[in-house]
Write a protein that holds these residues in place. Structure first.
Motif, mmCIF file in Angstrom:
data_model
loop_
_atom_site.group_PDB
_atom_site.id
_atom_site.type_symbol
_atom_site.label_atom_id
_atom_site.label_comp_id
_atom_site.label_asym_id
_atom_site.label_seq_id
_atom_site.Cartn_x
_atom_site.Cartn_y
_atom_site.Cartn_z
ATOM 1 N N LEU A 84 26.219 -7.547 29.853
ATOM 2 C CA LEU A 84 25.900 -8.392 31.006
ATOM 3 C C LEU A 84 27.100 -9.239 31.394
ATOM 4 O O LEU A 84 27.985 -9.513 30.574
ATOM 5 N N THR A 85 27.099 -9.684 32.638
ATOM 6 C CA THR A 85 28.109 -10.641 33.063
ATOM 7 C C THR A 85 27.732 -12.025 32.555
ATOM 8 O O THR A 85 26.639 -12.238 32.018
ATOM 9 N N GLU A 86 28.610 -12.986 32.765
ATOM 10 C CA GLU A 86 28.328 -14.372 32.367
ATOM 11 C C GLU A 86 27.107 -14.915 33.091
ATOM 12 O O GLU A 86 26.407 -15.782 32.594
ATOM 13 N N ASN A 87 26.829 -14.369 34.289
ATOM 14 C CA ASN A 87 25.668 -14.786 35.078
ATOM 15 C C ASN A 87 24.439 -13.929 34.796
ATOM 16 O O ASN A 87 23.477 -13.941 35.572
ATOM 17 N N GLN A 120 24.044 -10.677 34.884
ATOM 18 C CA GLN A 120 23.870 -9.481 35.706
ATOM 19 C C GLN A 120 24.234 -8.261 34.869
ATOM 20 O O GLN A 120 25.247 -8.262 34.160
ATOM 21 N N ILE A 163 25.667 -4.889 33.549
ATOM 22 C CA ILE A 163 26.846 -4.064 33.798
ATOM 23 C C ILE A 163 26.610 -2.638 33.311
ATOM 24 O O ILE A 163 26.826 -1.666 34.035
ATOM 25 N N CYS A 220 21.297 -14.931 25.172
ATOM 26 C CA CYS A 220 22.517 -14.939 25.980
ATOM 27 C C CYS A 220 22.968 -16.363 26.277
ATOM 28 O O CYS A 220 24.158 -16.685 26.180
ATOM 29 N N LYS A 258 29.225 -13.416 22.933
ATOM 30 C CA LYS A 258 30.134 -13.586 24.074
ATOM 31 C C LYS A 258 31.450 -12.891 23.780
ATOM 32 O O LYS A 258 32.052 -13.094 22.720
ATOM 33 N N THR A 282 37.010 -9.875 28.311
ATOM 34 C CA THR A 282 37.685 -8.647 28.730
ATOM 35 C C THR A 282 39.191 -8.890 28.759
ATOM 36 O O THR A 282 39.650 -10.037 28.638
ATOM 37 N N GLU A 341 37.678 -12.150 31.584
ATOM 38 C CA GLU A 341 36.348 -12.393 32.125
ATOM 39 C C GLU A 341 35.331 -12.396 30.989
ATOM 40 O O GLU A 341 35.442 -11.615 30.043
ATOM 41 N N GLN A 346 31.939 -11.600 29.157
ATOM 42 C CA GLN A 346 30.838 -10.644 29.161
ATOM 43 C C GLN A 346 29.950 -10.925 27.950
ATOM 44 O O GLN A 346 30.395 -11.512 26.966
#
Length: 359
Positions: free
Chosen positions: A192-195, A197, A199, A231, A266, A269, A273, A275
């Protein structure tokens, strides 16, 4: 009998034998609403080892603010009023935001940034704790059209804590039958993204997601609350209180399936970023053993002895490790045998190793 006493009796008399934790919590909220009016509610089970969400039942349009509530609880650097961690440590684990802030609720970032914009004027929080162990969190919300929660209402909810927590313990720590223990889907991986979402994911992750969404009765596009909880814990800025190398995790039991563990970590990348990597899989032995102990109502000392016993410690070693006499160890063992339905140390170890696959 007055109205509140009548509702209290109804809640205390609910039979957990015919309910899942979801059904039980829905019934509690239905009765509770007759005594304490609210416009929305969130009633979640938690992993007693980590105090992270193991699934929620909601009333009203909570989904619009649910993620923000998680962020206030885990991610925001400064702890707000009535955090569940703080409430869990209080003698009476029930509080209203209006009382905690002396009526000046603008002091609360959660109120200013999340509750007030959503139209809520007050919230009542309760930690479902029994015999020192926490099994759930409850939040009741009121809108601007109503008055703040009263002290009478807070005391009424407080009077229900022991009963509700006891029922939740019964339902949450019940060990599944042997026929359901092989239904795990392997290891599910989700990125997932930090928000939060999505991936990427593997096939096993879709099976876990479907099971969790069905369990919480949420739409397929909604990320289950236990995943959000781990998360957000992985993203927490309160790192001084955590081992940064330790993954945030929650262990839960969904009816007709095995206990499962959800972990989140956590990662960065190469482009720097953030993830989140989520791992979903059947619970390991070390994660399951405390719940086994809870299911048999072992005392804290009996749990310590069981943990050491499955590692092969002798009576002498147990006594030395726990700084008690060998006679006291034997007394505790007799109590453990009686509660677990065995007659000897060998039979107990066999039961734990074979029945629950504890290595």
């Amino acid at each position: 009998m007055d109205h509140m006493a009548h509702i209290k009796q109804k809640i205390n008399n609910l039979s957990y034998n015919t309910h899942s934790t979801q059904q039980y919590r829905k019934k509690v909220l239905n009765y509770l609403r007759r005594a304490v009016s609210f416009d929305a509610a969130c009633f979640t089970t938690v992993d007693p080892e980590t105090l992270l969400s193991a699934g929620s039942v909601t009333v009203g349009d909570i989904e619009q603010i649910h993620q923000r509530l998680f962020e206030h609880e885990y991610v925001v650097e400064n702890e707000d009023f009535n955090s569940f961690q703080a409430l869990a440590a209080k003698q009476v684990p029930v509080e209203t935001l209006s009382h905690a802030t002396d009526g000046v609720m603008e002091q609360s970032a959660r109120y200013r940034e999340t509750l007030k914009p959503a139209g809520y004027i007050d919230e009542l929080r309760a930690v479902m704790r029994v015999e020192g162990r926490v099994w759930g969190f409850l939040i009741l919300f009121r809108k601007h059209t109503n008055s703040c929660f009263s002290e009478t209402e807070r005391l009424f909810v407080s009077s229900l804590i022991s009963s509700i927590a006891g029922h939740m313990r019964e339902l949450s720590s019940t060990i599944p039958s042997e026929s359901t223990e092989s239904k795990g889907e392997g290891t599910g991986l989700l990125v997932l993204t930090e928000n939060l979402q999505m991936i990427s994911y593997n096939q096993a992750a879709t099976a876990y997601l479907s099971r969790l969404q069905a369990w919480e009765e949420v739409r397929k596009e909604i990320l289950p609350r236990p995943i959000r909880a781990v998360c957000n814990m992985a993203l927490t800025k309160r790192g001084a209180a955590r081992d940064e190398d330790e993954m945030a995790k929650v262990c839960i039991h969904i009816p007709d399936g095995p206990f499962m563990t959800i972990r989140a970590s956590k990662q960065m990348t190469v482009e720097q970023e953030v993830q989140l990597v989520v791992i979903m899989e059947p619970a390991t032995a070390s994660e399951l053993l405390p719940l086994i102990a809870d299911s048999y109502r072992l005392t804290d000392r009996e749990k310590e002895i069981l943990m050491l016993l499955v590692k092969g410690n002798s009576t002498v070693e147990l006594a030395k490790s726990l700084h008690i006499s060998a006679y006291t160890v034997q007394d505790h063992l007799k109590s453990i045998f009686m509660k677990t339905g065995v007659k000897s140390r060998r039979e107990l170890i066999w039961k734990v190793h074979s029945r629950f696959s504890v290595q």
